[in-house]
Write a protein that holds these residues in place. Structure first.
Motif, short mmCIF file in Angstrom:
data_model
loop_
_atom_site.label_atom_id
_atom_site.label_comp_id
_atom_site.label_asym_id
_atom_site.label_seq_id
_atom_site.Cartn_x
_atom_site.Cartn_y
_atom_site.Cartn_z
N MET A 1 -64.91 48.23 13.73
CA MET A 1 -64.03 48.62 12.65
C MET A 1 -62.83 49.40 13.21
SD MET A 1 -64.78 50.62 9.02
CE MET A 1 -66.46 50.70 9.37
N ARG A 2 -63.09 50.26 14.19
CA ARG A 2 -61.98 51.02 14.78
C ARG A 2 -60.97 50.10 15.45
NH1 ARG A 2 -65.42 55.81 17.62
NH2 ARG A 2 -66.07 56.83 15.70
N ARG A 3 -61.48 49.13 16.19
CA ARG A 3 -60.58 48.22 16.91
C ARG A 3 -59.70 47.44 15.95
NH1 ARG A 3 -59.75 43.42 17.15
NH2 ARG A 3 -61.67 42.94 16.07
N SER A 4 -60.33 46.85 14.93
CA SER A 4 -59.56 46.01 14.02
C SER A 4 -58.58 46.84 13.19
CB SER A 4 -60.48 45.20 13.11
OG SER A 4 -61.29 46.03 12.32
N SER A 5 -58.97 48.05 12.80
CA SER A 5 -58.05 48.86 11.99
C SER A 5 -56.85 49.32 12.82
CB SER A 5 -58.78 50.05 11.38
OG SER A 5 -59.27 50.92 12.39
N THR B 1 -49.16 37.57 10.84
CA THR B 1 -50.38 36.82 10.52
C THR B 1 -51.57 37.41 11.24
OG1 THR B 1 -49.09 34.81 10.16
CG2 THR B 1 -51.44 34.52 10.56
N ASP B 2 -51.39 37.77 12.52
CA ASP B 2 -52.46 38.44 13.28
C ASP B 2 -52.86 39.75 12.60
OD1 ASP B 2 -52.30 36.41 15.14
OD2 ASP B 2 -51.21 37.60 16.63
N SER B 3 -51.86 40.49 12.15
CA SER B 3 -52.12 41.76 11.48
C SER B 3 -52.92 41.56 10.20
CB SER B 3 -50.79 42.45 11.16
OG SER B 3 -51.01 43.69 10.56
N GLU B 4 -52.58 40.54 9.45
CA GLU B 4 -53.32 40.23 8.22
C GLU B 4 -54.77 39.89 8.54
OE1 GLU B 4 -52.99 37.49 4.21
OE2 GLU B 4 -51.91 36.88 6.00
N GLY B 5 -54.99 39.14 9.59
CA GLY B 5 -56.36 38.80 10.00
C GLY B 5 -57.16 40.03 10.37
N GLU B 6 -56.53 40.95 11.10
CA GLU B 6 -57.22 42.19 11.48
C GLU B 6 -57.52 43.04 10.25
OE1 GLU B 6 -58.48 42.80 14.34
OE2 GLU B 6 -57.44 41.36 15.61
N ALA B 7 -56.61 43.06 9.30
CA ALA B 7 -56.84 43.81 8.06
C ALA B 7 -58.02 43.24 7.29
CB ALA B 7 -55.58 43.80 7.19
N ARG B 8 -58.12 41.91 7.27
CA ARG B 8 -59.25 41.28 6.59
C ARG B 8 -60.57 41.58 7.33
NH1 ARG B 8 -57.80 37.52 2.67
NH2 ARG B 8 -55.58 37.07 2.63
N GLU B 9 -60.50 41.61 8.65
CA GLU B 9 -61.71 41.94 9.41
C GLU B 9 -62.14 43.38 9.11
OE1 GLU B 9 -63.28 42.46 14.00
OE2 GLU B 9 -61.43 41.35 13.65
N THR B 10 -61.18 44.29 9.07
CA THR B 10 -61.50 45.68 8.74
C THR B 10 -62.13 45.78 7.36
OG1 THR B 10 -59.66 46.46 10.11
CG2 THR B 10 -60.53 48.00 8.47
N GLN B 11 -61.58 45.04 6.42
CA GLN B 11 -62.13 45.03 5.06
C GLN B 11 -63.57 44.52 5.06
OE1 GLN B 11 -60.01 42.53 2.29
NE2 GLN B 11 -60.85 43.62 0.53
N THR B 12 -63.84 43.51 5.83
CA THR B 12 -65.20 42.96 5.93
C THR B 12 -66.17 44.00 6.49
OG1 THR B 12 -64.36 40.73 6.20
CG2 THR B 12 -66.61 41.13 6.94
N TRP B 13 -65.75 44.70 7.56
CA TRP B 13 -66.61 45.74 8.13
C TRP B 13 -66.87 46.86 7.13
CZ3 TRP B 13 -69.61 44.41 11.69
CH2 TRP B 13 -69.22 43.60 12.75
N LEU B 14 -65.85 47.21 6.35
CA LEU B 14 -66.04 48.24 5.33
C LEU B 14 -67.03 47.79 4.25
CD1 LEU B 14 -62.37 49.47 4.93
CD2 LEU B 14 -64.31 50.81 5.79
N GLN B 15 -66.97 46.52 3.90
CA GLN B 15 -67.91 45.99 2.92
C GLN B 15 -69.34 46.01 3.46
OE1 GLN B 15 -66.05 42.21 2.18
NE2 GLN B 15 -64.88 42.99 0.44
#
Length: 50
Positions: free
Chosen positions: A1-5, A30-44
């Protein structure tokens, strides 16, 4: 989560540096959007485990 955020802001910063080159700019955003979605997934996942 830290890495992606952290990657979200880093990719936005890189995109800003490449703003003169439209394709590179869009690719970094686009890369930034992907990382944001990954962070959101980890938070979920973290929320579901509590």
């Amino acid at each position: 989560m830290r890495r992606s955020s952290r990657s979200v802001s880093a990719n936005i910063s890189e995109a800003w540096g490449k703003r003169k080159y439209e394709k590179s700019f869009i690719a970094k955003l686009t890369d930034s959007e992907g990382e944001a979605r990954e962070t959101q997934t980890w938070l979920q996942f973290a929320y579901a485990c509590c």
